[in-house]
Design a protein around this motif. Structure first.
Motif, PDB file in Angstrom:
ATOM      1  N   ALA A  97       4.500   6.510  -1.678  1.00  0.00           N
ATOM      2  CA  ALA A  97       4.035   6.184  -0.326  1.00  0.00           C
ATOM      3  C   ALA A  97       4.876   5.053   0.268  1.00  0.00           C
ATOM      4  O   ALA A  97       5.238   5.096   1.449  1.00  0.00           O
ATOM      5  CB  ALA A  97       2.562   5.797  -0.350  1.00  0.00           C
ATOM      6  N   GLY A  98       5.197   4.070  -0.533  1.00  0.00           N
ATOM      7  CA  GLY A  98       6.039   2.971  -0.056  1.00  0.00           C
ATOM      8  C   GLY A  98       7.434   3.442   0.309  1.00  0.00           C
ATOM      9  O   GLY A  98       7.993   3.042   1.331  1.00  0.00           O
ATOM     10  N   ASP A  99       8.001   4.319  -0.529  1.00  0.00           N
ATOM     11  CA  ASP A  99       9.334   4.862  -0.244  1.00  0.00           C
ATOM     12  C   ASP A  99       9.341   5.682   1.038  1.00  0.00           C
ATOM     13  O   ASP A  99      10.257   5.567   1.866  1.00  0.00           O
ATOM     14  CB  ASP A  99       9.829   5.728  -1.406  1.00  0.00           C
ATOM     15  CG  ASP A  99      10.130   4.924  -2.658  1.00  0.00           C
ATOM     16  OD1 ASP A  99      10.240   3.675  -2.562  1.00  0.00           O
ATOM     17  OD2 ASP A  99      10.258   5.537  -3.735  1.00  0.00           O
TER      18      ASP A  99
ATOM     19  N   LYS B  38       1.618   5.165  -5.247  1.00  0.00           N
ATOM     20  CA  LYS B  38       1.872   3.979  -4.420  1.00  0.00           C
ATOM     21  C   LYS B  38       3.361   3.807  -4.165  1.00  0.00           C
ATOM     22  O   LYS B  38       3.778   3.488  -3.049  1.00  0.00           O
ATOM     23  CB  LYS B  38       1.332   2.727  -5.110  1.00  0.00           C
ATOM     24  CG  LYS B  38      -0.161   2.597  -5.096  1.00  0.00           C
ATOM     25  CD  LYS B  38      -0.572   1.319  -5.806  1.00  0.00           C
ATOM     26  CE  LYS B  38      -2.053   1.211  -5.992  1.00  0.00           C
ATOM     27  NZ  LYS B  38      -2.431   0.005  -6.742  1.00  0.00           N
ATOM     28  N   GLU B  39       4.166   4.034  -5.207  1.00  0.00           N
ATOM     29  CA  GLU B  39       5.621   3.910  -5.050  1.00  0.00           C
ATOM     30  C   GLU B  39       6.152   4.945  -4.072  1.00  0.00           C
ATOM     31  O   GLU B  39       6.973   4.628  -3.204  1.00  0.00           O
ATOM     32  CB  GLU B  39       6.305   4.081  -6.408  1.00  0.00           C
ATOM     33  CG  GLU B  39       6.084   2.942  -7.369  1.00  0.00           C
ATOM     34  CD  GLU B  39       6.668   3.231  -8.746  1.00  0.00           C
ATOM     35  OE1 GLU B  39       7.429   4.222  -8.890  1.00  0.00           O
ATOM     36  OE2 GLU B  39       6.363   2.473  -9.673  1.00  0.00           O
TER      37      GLU B  39
ATOM     38  N   GLU C 198      -0.097   4.668  -9.702  1.00  0.00           N
ATOM     39  CA  GLU C 198       1.034   3.746  -9.491  1.00  0.00           C
ATOM     40  C   GLU C 198       2.222   4.486  -8.880  1.00  0.00           C
ATOM     41  O   GLU C 198       2.872   3.998  -7.961  1.00  0.00           O
ATOM     42  CB  GLU C 198       1.421   3.094 -10.814  1.00  0.00           C
ATOM     43  CG  GLU C 198       2.286   1.879 -10.659  1.00  0.00           C
ATOM     44  CD  GLU C 198       1.652   0.788  -9.819  1.00  0.00           C
ATOM     45  OE1 GLU C 198       2.375   0.159  -9.031  1.00  0.00           O
ATOM     46  OE2 GLU C 198       0.435   0.557  -9.940  1.00  0.00           O
TER      47      GLU C 198
ATOM     48  N   ARG D 129       7.246   5.437   3.552  1.00  0.00           N
ATOM     49  CA  ARG D 129       7.062   4.528   4.680  1.00  0.00           C
ATOM     50  C   ARG D 129       8.370   3.810   5.015  1.00  0.00           C
ATOM     51  O   ARG D 129       8.761   3.717   6.179  1.00  0.00           O
ATOM     52  CB  ARG D 129       5.964   3.509   4.359  1.00  0.00           C
ATOM     53  CG  ARG D 129       5.652   2.579   5.517  1.00  0.00           C
ATOM     54  CD  ARG D 129       4.607   1.529   5.163  1.00  0.00           C
ATOM     55  NE  ARG D 129       5.050   0.717   4.039  1.00  0.00           N
ATOM     56  CZ  ARG D 129       4.438   0.646   2.859  1.00  0.00           C
ATOM     57  NH1 ARG D 129       3.346   1.340   2.639  1.00  0.00           N
ATOM     58  NH2 ARG D 129       4.922  -0.116   1.899  1.00  0.00           N
ATOM     59  N   ASP D 130       9.087   3.336   3.986  1.00  0.00           N
ATOM     60  CA  ASP D 130      10.352   2.642   4.217  1.00  0.00           C
ATOM     61  C   ASP D 130      11.384   3.559   4.865  1.00  0.00           C
ATOM     62  O   ASP D 130      12.088   3.156   5.793  1.00  0.00           O
ATOM     63  CB  ASP D 130      10.905   2.089   2.905  1.00  0.00           C
ATOM     64  CG  ASP D 130      10.056   0.974   2.323  1.00  0.00           C
ATOM     65  OD1 ASP D 130       9.203   0.422   3.066  1.00  0.00           O
ATOM     66  OD2 ASP D 130      10.227   0.660   1.121  1.00  0.00           O
TER      67      ASP D 130
END
Length: 101
Positions: free
Chosen positions: A52-54, A49-50, A46, A56-57
């Motif tokens: 990777a999202g950060d 995933k957070e 989890e 990417r953003d």
């Protein structure tokens, strides 16, 4: 660079898939240690995933800022690009000439 990015993304995806498979394989195993390990693994997935999202953003946000700056100052952007290219070419040619001696 793009191949390295794809390779890293594929490696991370494979790691996540392996972790999920491990969690599925140990679903019927009883024991406090296994249960604790499964919880830690789920939390790590989890968090991954957070992160990777950060990342990417932030990358998208940075690309938008750079795009806006280039559009506002195209000649300066071209000059900077040429300057960086000249420096890289100089250092590469210097290294190649050193290696041939």
């Amino acid at each position: 660079m793009n191949k390295q990015k794809e390779s890293t993304g594929g490696d991370l995806s494979a790691l996540a898939d392996d972790a999920r498979a491990l969690m599925t394989a140990t679903a019927d195993v009883a024991g406090e240690k296994v249960s604790e390990a499964r919880k830690r693994l789920a939390a790590a997935l989890e968090r991954g995933k957070e992160i990777a999202g950060d990342v990417r953003d932030k990358a998208v946000e940075g690309a938008k800022v750079v795009d806006q700056r280039v559009r506002e100052n195209p000649y300066q952007a071209i000059a900077i690009g040429v300057g960086v290219g000249v420096l890289i070419g100089y250092f590469v040619s210097r290294r190649c000439s050193r290696n041939s001696d």
